[in-house]
Design an enzyme around this catalytic site. Structure first.
Site, PDB file in Angstrom:
ATOM      1  N   ARG A  37       1.127  -1.307   0.312  1.00  0.00           N
ATOM      2  CA  ARG A  37       0.203  -0.082   0.391  1.00  0.00           C
ATOM      3  C   ARG A  37       0.968   1.613   0.187  1.00  0.00           C
ATOM      4  O   ARG A  37       1.714   1.773   1.363  1.00  0.00           O
ATOM      5  CB  ARG A  37      -0.601  -0.008   1.333  1.00  0.00           C
TER       6      ARG A  37
ATOM      7  N   ASP B 249       1.804   5.090  -0.499  1.00  0.00           N
ATOM      8  CA  ASP B 249       1.430   6.644   0.100  1.00  0.00           C
ATOM      9  C   ASP B 249       1.629   7.819  -0.736  1.00  0.00           C
ATOM     10  O   ASP B 249       2.826   7.641  -1.294  1.00  0.00           O
ATOM     11  CB  ASP B 249       1.456   6.961   1.785  1.00  0.00           C
TER      12      ASP B 249
ATOM     13  N   GLU C  59      -2.127   5.297  -3.246  1.00  0.00           N
ATOM     14  CA  GLU C  59      -3.580   6.404  -2.855  1.00  0.00           C
ATOM     15  C   GLU C  59      -3.132   7.932  -3.949  1.00  0.00           C
ATOM     16  O   GLU C  59      -2.154   8.513  -3.116  1.00  0.00           O
ATOM     17  CB  GLU C  59      -3.442   6.941  -0.690  1.00  0.00           C
TER      18      GLU C  59
ATOM     19  N   HIS D 175      -7.980   6.508   7.580  1.00  0.00           N
ATOM     20  CA  HIS D 175      -7.063   7.074   8.200  1.00  0.00           C
ATOM     21  C   HIS D 175      -7.656   8.572   8.409  1.00  0.00           C
ATOM     22  O   HIS D 175      -7.114   8.931   8.608  1.00  0.00           O
ATOM     23  CB  HIS D 175      -5.492   6.776   8.560  1.00  0.00           C
ATOM     24  N   ASP D 176      -7.978   8.940   6.981  1.00  0.00           N
ATOM     25  CA  ASP D 176      -8.087  10.350   6.547  1.00  0.00           C
ATOM     26  C   ASP D 176      -8.815  10.954   6.883  1.00  0.00           C
ATOM     27  O   ASP D 176      -9.214  12.257   6.221  1.00  0.00           O
ATOM     28  CB  ASP D 176      -7.246  10.511   5.109  1.00  0.00           C
TER      29      ASP D 176
END
Length: 219
Positions: free
Chosen positions: A53, A55, A85, A151-152
Protein backbone atom coordinates in the site's frame (compact mmCIF):
# COMPACT_ATOMS: atom_id res chain seq x y z
CA UNK A 1 14.45 22.30 -1.07
CA UNK A 2 11.65 23.87 -3.11
CA UNK A 3 9.59 24.88 -0.09
CA UNK A 4 6.12 23.84 1.00
CA UNK A 5 3.29 23.25 -1.44
CA UNK A 6 1.25 26.44 -1.76
CA UNK A 7 -0.77 25.59 -4.87
CA UNK A 8 -2.31 22.14 -4.58
CA UNK A 9 -3.37 22.26 -8.25
CA UNK A 10 0.19 22.73 -9.53
CA UNK A 11 1.56 19.32 -10.64
CA UNK A 12 5.18 20.47 -10.21
CA UNK A 13 4.62 21.63 -6.65
CA UNK A 14 2.67 18.48 -5.83
CA UNK A 15 5.60 16.28 -6.87
CA UNK A 16 8.52 18.44 -5.71
CA UNK A 17 7.23 20.53 -2.82
CA UNK A 18 7.12 19.58 0.84
CA UNK A 19 3.92 18.85 2.73
CA UNK A 20 3.48 21.10 5.77
CA UNK A 21 7.22 21.31 6.42
CA UNK A 22 7.84 17.55 6.36
CA UNK A 23 11.19 16.43 4.94
CA UNK A 24 11.03 15.08 1.39
CA UNK A 25 13.11 12.32 -0.17
CA UNK A 26 15.06 13.02 -3.39
CA UNK A 27 14.06 9.97 -5.40
CA UNK A 28 16.15 11.25 -8.32
CA UNK A 29 19.28 10.55 -6.27
CA UNK A 30 20.40 7.04 -7.37
CA UNK A 31 21.44 6.12 -3.82
CA UNK A 32 18.03 7.14 -2.48
CA UNK A 33 16.25 5.16 -5.17
CA UNK A 34 18.39 2.09 -4.51
CA UNK A 35 17.78 2.32 -0.76
CA UNK A 36 14.01 2.48 -1.23
CA UNK A 37 13.90 -0.44 -3.67
CA UNK A 38 16.31 -2.58 -1.64
CA UNK A 39 14.26 -1.94 1.50
CA UNK A 40 11.08 -3.01 -0.27
CA UNK A 41 12.76 -6.17 -1.58
CA UNK A 42 13.93 -6.94 1.97
CA UNK A 43 10.37 -6.74 3.31
CA UNK A 44 9.12 -9.00 0.51
CA UNK A 45 11.82 -11.58 1.18
CA UNK A 46 11.51 -11.46 4.96
CA UNK A 47 7.71 -11.63 5.21
CA UNK A 48 6.38 -13.19 2.01
CA UNK A 49 3.90 -10.32 1.52
CA UNK A 50 2.23 -10.14 -1.87
CA UNK A 51 1.50 -6.42 -2.08
CA UNK A 52 2.27 -2.87 -0.99
CA UNK A 53 0.00 0.00 0.00
CA UNK A 54 1.80 3.11 -1.26
CA UNK A 55 1.05 6.47 0.34
CA UNK A 56 0.90 9.94 -1.22
CA UNK A 57 1.63 8.74 -4.75
CA UNK A 58 0.94 12.15 -6.29
CA UNK A 59 3.74 13.68 -4.21
CA UNK A 60 6.39 11.53 -5.89
CA UNK A 61 7.61 11.99 -9.50
CA UNK A 62 5.75 9.81 -11.99
CA UNK A 63 8.92 8.36 -13.51
CA UNK A 64 9.73 6.88 -10.11
CA UNK A 65 6.57 4.78 -9.94
CA UNK A 66 7.04 3.24 -13.39
CA UNK A 67 10.65 2.30 -12.63
CA UNK A 68 9.80 1.19 -9.09
CA UNK A 69 6.89 -0.98 -10.26
CA UNK A 70 9.02 -2.71 -12.89
CA UNK A 71 11.91 -3.34 -10.48
CA UNK A 72 9.64 -4.74 -7.76
CA UNK A 73 7.80 -7.02 -10.18
CA UNK A 74 11.12 -8.26 -11.57
CA UNK A 75 12.00 -9.26 -8.01
CA UNK A 76 8.65 -10.49 -6.65
CA UNK A 77 6.84 -11.64 -9.79
CA UNK A 78 4.26 -10.10 -12.15
CA UNK A 79 1.33 -10.68 -9.76
CA UNK A 80 2.80 -8.62 -6.91
CA UNK A 81 0.08 -6.06 -6.18
CA UNK A 82 0.68 -2.39 -5.50
CA UNK A 83 -2.13 0.00 -4.60
CA UNK A 84 -1.42 3.71 -4.48
CA UNK A 85 -3.17 6.61 -2.81
CA UNK A 86 -4.03 9.64 -4.95
CA UNK A 87 -6.51 11.55 -2.80
CA UNK A 88 -8.39 13.29 -5.59
CA UNK A 89 -11.91 13.23 -7.00
CA UNK A 90 -10.90 13.48 -10.67
CA UNK A 91 -10.97 9.96 -12.22
CA UNK A 92 -8.70 11.09 -15.06
CA UNK A 93 -6.02 12.20 -12.61
CA UNK A 94 -6.34 9.10 -10.41
CA UNK A 95 -6.48 6.69 -13.35
CA UNK A 96 -3.48 8.26 -15.08
CA UNK A 97 -1.19 6.70 -12.48
CA UNK A 98 -2.42 3.25 -13.49
CA UNK A 99 -1.12 4.04 -16.96
CA UNK A 100 2.26 4.86 -15.39
CA UNK A 101 2.72 1.35 -14.05
CA UNK A 102 0.83 1.43 -10.75
CA UNK A 103 -1.31 -1.76 -10.81
CA UNK A 104 -4.07 -0.30 -8.64
CA UNK A 105 -5.19 2.92 -6.97
CA UNK A 106 -7.73 3.63 -4.29
CA UNK A 107 -10.86 4.58 -6.25
CA UNK A 108 -11.36 7.93 -4.54
CA UNK A 109 -13.91 9.21 -7.10
CA UNK A 110 -16.05 6.14 -6.35
CA UNK A 111 -15.48 6.67 -2.61
CA UNK A 112 -17.02 10.14 -2.64
CA UNK A 113 -20.11 8.90 -4.50
CA UNK A 114 -20.41 5.79 -2.32
CA UNK A 115 -20.40 7.90 0.85
CA UNK A 116 -23.00 10.27 -0.58
CA UNK A 117 -25.32 7.43 -1.56
CA UNK A 118 -25.07 5.09 1.43
CA UNK A 119 -24.31 7.53 4.25
CA UNK A 120 -26.35 10.52 3.08
CA UNK A 121 -29.24 8.79 1.27
CA UNK A 122 -28.09 9.86 -2.18
CA UNK A 123 -29.45 8.49 -5.45
CA UNK A 124 -28.52 4.98 -6.54
CA UNK A 125 -28.79 6.28 -10.10
CA UNK A 126 -25.85 8.57 -9.41
CA UNK A 127 -23.84 5.57 -8.20
CA UNK A 128 -24.68 3.57 -11.32
CA UNK A 129 -23.73 6.52 -13.50
CA UNK A 130 -20.46 7.07 -11.66
CA UNK A 131 -19.52 3.39 -11.98
CA UNK A 132 -20.18 3.43 -15.72
CA UNK A 133 -18.04 6.55 -16.15
CA UNK A 134 -15.20 5.17 -14.03
CA UNK A 135 -15.18 1.78 -15.73
CA UNK A 136 -14.80 3.58 -19.06
CA UNK A 137 -12.00 5.81 -17.70
CA UNK A 138 -9.69 3.44 -15.86
CA UNK A 139 -7.22 1.24 -17.71
CA UNK A 140 -8.22 -1.71 -15.49
CA UNK A 141 -11.10 -0.93 -13.09
CA UNK A 142 -10.99 -4.45 -11.61
CA UNK A 143 -7.58 -3.69 -10.07
CA UNK A 144 -8.74 -0.51 -8.36
CA UNK A 145 -9.45 -0.55 -4.61
CA UNK A 146 -12.86 0.40 -3.20
CA UNK A 147 -13.18 1.95 0.27
CA UNK A 148 -15.87 3.49 2.44
CA UNK A 149 -13.44 5.16 4.89
CA UNK A 150 -9.74 5.39 5.73
CA UNK A 151 -7.25 7.09 8.05
CA UNK A 152 -7.73 10.48 6.37
CA UNK A 153 -11.53 10.57 6.54
CA UNK A 154 -14.17 10.43 9.22
CA UNK A 155 -15.29 6.86 9.80
CA UNK A 156 -18.37 5.77 7.86
CA UNK A 157 -20.35 5.16 11.06
CA UNK A 158 -19.75 8.78 12.07
CA UNK A 159 -20.89 10.38 8.83
CA UNK A 160 -23.86 8.03 8.37
CA UNK A 161 -25.81 9.50 11.29
CA UNK A 162 -29.23 7.96 11.90
CA UNK A 163 -29.42 4.20 11.19
CA UNK A 164 -25.63 4.19 10.84
CA UNK A 165 -25.19 0.45 11.45
CA UNK A 166 -27.70 -0.49 8.75
CA UNK A 167 -26.15 1.98 6.33
CA UNK A 168 -22.68 0.59 7.07
CA UNK A 169 -23.83 -2.94 6.34
CA UNK A 170 -25.30 -1.82 3.02
CA UNK A 171 -22.10 0.03 2.14
CA UNK A 172 -19.98 -3.01 3.00
CA UNK A 173 -22.24 -5.25 0.92
CA UNK A 174 -21.65 -2.91 -2.02
CA UNK A 175 -17.92 -2.91 -1.30
CA UNK A 176 -17.84 -6.72 -1.47
CA UNK A 177 -19.84 -7.00 -4.68
CA UNK A 178 -18.66 -4.14 -6.92
CA UNK A 179 -15.97 -4.89 -9.54
CA UNK A 180 -13.15 -3.55 -7.37
CA UNK A 181 -10.78 -4.95 -4.75
CA UNK A 182 -12.46 -4.35 -1.37
CA UNK A 183 -10.31 -2.54 1.17
CA UNK A 184 -11.61 -2.42 4.75
CA UNK A 185 -10.13 0.09 7.18
CA UNK A 186 -9.39 -1.49 10.56
CA UNK A 187 -12.29 -1.11 12.99
CA UNK A 188 -14.97 -0.72 10.35
CA UNK A 189 -15.86 -4.35 10.97
CA UNK A 190 -16.32 -3.43 14.65
CA UNK A 191 -18.53 -0.39 13.90
CA UNK A 192 -15.90 1.99 15.26
CA UNK A 193 -16.65 5.71 15.01
CA UNK A 194 -14.50 8.83 14.87
CA UNK A 195 -13.87 12.13 13.14
CA UNK A 196 -10.73 12.84 11.15
CA UNK A 197 -8.16 15.24 12.55
CA UNK A 198 -9.01 18.91 12.23
CA UNK A 199 -6.54 21.43 13.60
CA UNK A 200 -8.05 23.22 16.59
CA UNK A 201 -11.29 21.23 16.53
CA UNK A 202 -10.66 17.61 17.49
CA UNK A 203 -7.87 14.99 17.45
CA UNK A 204 -7.76 12.14 14.91
CA UNK A 205 -10.46 10.00 16.51
CA UNK A 206 -10.59 7.89 13.34
CA UNK A 207 -7.11 6.59 14.18
CA UNK A 208 -7.90 5.37 17.68
CA UNK A 209 -6.64 1.99 18.87
CA UNK A 210 -8.49 -1.03 17.55
CA UNK A 211 -11.50 -1.99 19.69
CA UNK A 212 -11.56 -5.75 19.45
CA UNK A 213 -14.97 -7.40 19.86
CA UNK A 214 -16.70 -4.04 20.18
CA UNK A 215 -19.54 -5.17 17.91
CA UNK A 216 -19.72 -8.94 17.31
CA UNK A 217 -22.82 -8.58 15.15
CA UNK A 218 -21.07 -6.24 12.71
CA UNK A 219 -17.98 -8.42 12.66
Amino acid sequence: HTGDISNWNDPYQMENGSMYGLPDLAQENPQVYKYLVDNCKWWIDQTGIDGFRLDAVQHVPRWFWEKFSNDIKDHAGPDFYMIGEVFHGDPGKVGSYQNDGMPGLFDMPLFFTTRDVFANDGSMKSLAGKLADLDATYDNPNMMGAIIDNHDTARFMTVAGQNAREKTKLALAFLMSVNRIPVIYYGTEQAMEGHEEQMGHHPPENRADMQFDKDPDMR
